[in-house]
Design an enzyme around this catalytic site. Structure first.
Site, mmCIF file in Angstrom:
data_model
loop_
_atom_site.group_PDB
_atom_site.id
_atom_site.type_symbol
_atom_site.label_atom_id
_atom_site.label_comp_id
_atom_site.label_asym_id
_atom_site.label_seq_id
_atom_site.Cartn_x
_atom_site.Cartn_y
_atom_site.Cartn_z
ATOM 1 N N SER A 72 10.720 -34.768 63.891
ATOM 2 C CA SER A 72 12.311 -34.874 63.402
ATOM 3 C C SER A 72 12.841 -33.865 62.252
ATOM 4 C CB SER A 72 12.486 -36.471 62.952
ATOM 5 O OG SER A 72 11.490 -36.466 61.840
ATOM 6 N N ASN A 79 1.144 -33.897 64.770
ATOM 7 C CA ASN A 79 1.649 -33.320 63.349
ATOM 8 C C ASN A 79 2.202 -34.120 62.401
ATOM 9 O OD1 ASN A 79 3.522 -31.104 62.172
ATOM 10 N ND2 ASN A 79 5.040 -32.936 62.497
ATOM 11 N N TYR A 121 -5.708 -37.026 50.497
ATOM 12 C CA TYR A 121 -5.125 -36.197 51.641
ATOM 13 C C TYR A 121 -6.414 -35.167 52.261
ATOM 14 C CZ TYR A 121 -1.691 -32.507 53.719
ATOM 15 O OH TYR A 121 -0.763 -32.029 54.426
ATOM 16 N N ILE A 123 3.681 -24.621 53.123
ATOM 17 C CA ILE A 123 4.632 -24.352 53.977
ATOM 18 C C ILE A 123 6.024 -24.903 53.566
ATOM 19 C CG2 ILE A 123 5.506 -24.558 56.388
ATOM 20 C CD1 ILE A 123 2.847 -22.833 56.281
HETATM 21 P P1 NDP Z 1 7.589 -33.637 56.691
HETATM 22 O O1 NDP Z 1 7.530 -34.673 55.577
HETATM 23 O O2 NDP Z 1 8.698 -32.726 56.475
HETATM 24 O O3 NDP Z 1 7.852 -34.475 58.038
HETATM 25 C C1 NDP Z 1 6.856 -35.375 58.509
HETATM 26 C C2 NDP Z 1 7.238 -35.923 59.827
HETATM 27 O O4 NDP Z 1 6.065 -36.863 59.971
HETATM 28 C C3 NDP Z 1 8.510 -36.564 59.919
HETATM 29 O O5 NDP Z 1 9.067 -36.440 61.244
HETATM 30 C C4 NDP Z 1 8.294 -37.839 59.881
HETATM 31 O O6 NDP Z 1 9.353 -38.854 60.727
HETATM 32 C C5 NDP Z 1 6.957 -38.013 60.550
HETATM 33 N N1 NDP Z 1 5.989 -38.927 60.002
HETATM 34 C C6 NDP Z 1 5.688 -39.321 58.600
HETATM 35 N N2 NDP Z 1 5.163 -40.494 58.779
HETATM 36 C C7 NDP Z 1 4.862 -41.060 59.751
HETATM 37 C C8 NDP Z 1 4.410 -42.146 60.258
HETATM 38 N N3 NDP Z 1 3.822 -42.976 59.739
HETATM 39 N N4 NDP Z 1 4.286 -42.341 61.549
HETATM 40 C C9 NDP Z 1 5.129 -41.699 62.537
HETATM 41 N N5 NDP Z 1 5.681 -40.558 61.956
HETATM 42 C C10 NDP Z 1 5.582 -40.298 60.634
HETATM 43 O O7 NDP Z 1 6.277 -32.976 56.813
HETATM 44 P P2 NDP Z 1 5.600 -31.517 57.304
HETATM 45 O O8 NDP Z 1 6.545 -30.846 58.162
HETATM 46 O O9 NDP Z 1 5.676 -30.635 55.701
HETATM 47 O O10 NDP Z 1 4.222 -31.709 57.505
HETATM 48 C C11 NDP Z 1 3.891 -31.662 59.053
HETATM 49 C C12 NDP Z 1 2.572 -31.751 58.854
HETATM 50 O O11 NDP Z 1 1.872 -30.601 58.527
HETATM 51 C C13 NDP Z 1 1.774 -32.942 58.165
HETATM 52 O O12 NDP Z 1 0.525 -33.460 59.024
HETATM 53 C C14 NDP Z 1 1.388 -32.298 57.012
HETATM 54 O O13 NDP Z 1 0.115 -32.900 56.300
HETATM 55 C C15 NDP Z 1 0.873 -30.957 57.596
HETATM 56 N N6 NDP Z 1 0.956 -29.957 56.427
HETATM 57 C C16 NDP Z 1 2.040 -29.500 55.778
HETATM 58 C C17 NDP Z 1 1.938 -28.539 54.906
HETATM 59 C C18 NDP Z 1 3.179 -28.068 54.062
HETATM 60 O O14 NDP Z 1 3.109 -27.375 53.043
HETATM 61 N N7 NDP Z 1 4.285 -28.508 54.436
HETATM 62 C C19 NDP Z 1 0.642 -27.788 54.707
HETATM 63 C C20 NDP Z 1 -0.435 -28.078 55.368
HETATM 64 C C21 NDP Z 1 -0.259 -29.362 56.429
HETATM 65 P P3 NDP Z 1 10.343 -39.233 59.818
HETATM 66 O O15 NDP Z 1 11.413 -38.276 59.834
HETATM 67 O O16 NDP Z 1 10.924 -40.510 60.866
HETATM 68 O O17 NDP Z 1 9.997 -39.980 58.235
#
Ligand code: NDP
Length: 230
Positions: free
Chosen positions: A13, A73, A139, A172
């Site tokens: 999303s 993801n 984490y 990121i």
């Molecule tokens: P965001 O917080 O921007 O987005 C998270 C996404 O995951 C949203 O679509 C959210 O849905 C969904 N989500 C969260 N919790 C749940 C749940 N319990 N069940 C189903 N869906 C869920 O995260 P990022 O884009 O920053 O990160 C994406 C991935 O990359 C993650 O796994 C993160 O750990 C990893 N990552 C991110 C980094 C960063 O710097 N941003 C660095 C390294 C890894 P909804 O919109 O409905 O809440």
């Protein structure tokens, strides 16, 4: 491009997941989007909720067939110095980021194997799971656990031609890093040889490559995309 182009991207999303979904759509994949709260998604379930994930995913496969690609993801963080860490912060991150791996893949792997799809499983881990980050014991544990799971599953599925890899992003630009206090931003950038945060599109480009036919012989790997942090 394989005949079956269906790909599930969890947590698509916003942030990295959305960039991955957009990129794969541009390339002609049939992308199934997912979220927990955001209304704009094809599938809704909490990846920490095993029964809900199983029910929604089994229904999806029953209706539309098995997936070619699965991008794990969706994830959360709940940072705190270890002495101050609360039980709920530990549990939420492990239940979502590590159990989510099992909860999402368990209903999807057998249908992929049975249909003889030479598919792709890509898990979004983190540099935190590779090196361990201060304030992220929960984490780092979950994301390192995910890497172990990727490596083991890749061996189990290799003879089927299914590849299983992890992508480990550095820092990121997404909502997830809004929790970094502004005064700490320069400090964080100093730890990055390229002196900038990464873009979600740069993670999407790596996922797109791993999804492609050209990456058919790459499995059991962790691809670091982090501006040179490790
Ligand atoms: P965001 O917080 O921007 O987005 C998270 C996404 O995951 C949203 O679509 C959210 O849905 C969904 N989500 C969260 N919790 C749940 C749940 N319990 N069940 C189903 N869906 C869920 O995260 P990022 O884009 O920053 O990160 C994406 C991935 O990359 C993650 O796994 C993160 O750990 C990893 N990552 C991110 C980094 C960063 O710097 N941003 C660095 C390294 C890894 P909804 O919109 O409905 O809440």
């Amino acid at each position: 491009m394989p005949a079956n182009k269906r790909v599930l991207v969890t947590g698509s999303s916003r942030g990295i997941g959305k960039a991955i979904a957009d990129r794969l759509k541009e390339e002609g994949y049939e992308v199934v989007t997912h979220a927990v709260k955001s209304p704009d998604a094809d599938l809704h379930f909490d990846i920490a909720n095993r029964e809900e994930a199983k029910r929604v995913l089994e229904e999806e496969v029953e209706k539309n067939g098995p997936f070619f690609g699965i991008v794990l993801n969706a994830g959360v963080n709940a940072d705190n110095a270890f002495p101050a860490m609360e039980d709920h912060e530990w549990d939420r991150v492990i239940d979502t980021d590590l159990d989510g791996f099992y909860n999402v893949l368990k209903p999807l792997v057998m249908p992929m194997v049975s249909a003889r799809i030479r598919g792709r499983i890509i898990a979004i881990s983190s540099v935190s799971g590779v090196v361990g980050n201060r304030g992220q014991v929960n984490y780092s544990a979950a994301k390192a656990g995910m890497i172990g799971a990727v490596k083991a599953l890749s061996v189990e599925l290799a003879r089927r031609g299914i590849t299983v890899n992890a992508v480990a992003p550095g820092v990121i630009e997404t909502e997830m890093i809004d929790s970094i206090i502004p005064e700490a931003i320069d400090e964080v950038k100093k730890a990055i040889p390229m002196r900038r945060f990464g873009k979600a599109e740069e993670i999407a480009a790596t996922v797109s490559f791993l999804m492609s036919e050209g990456a058919a012989y790459i499995t059991r790997q962790v691809i670091n995309v982090n501006g040179g942090m490790v």
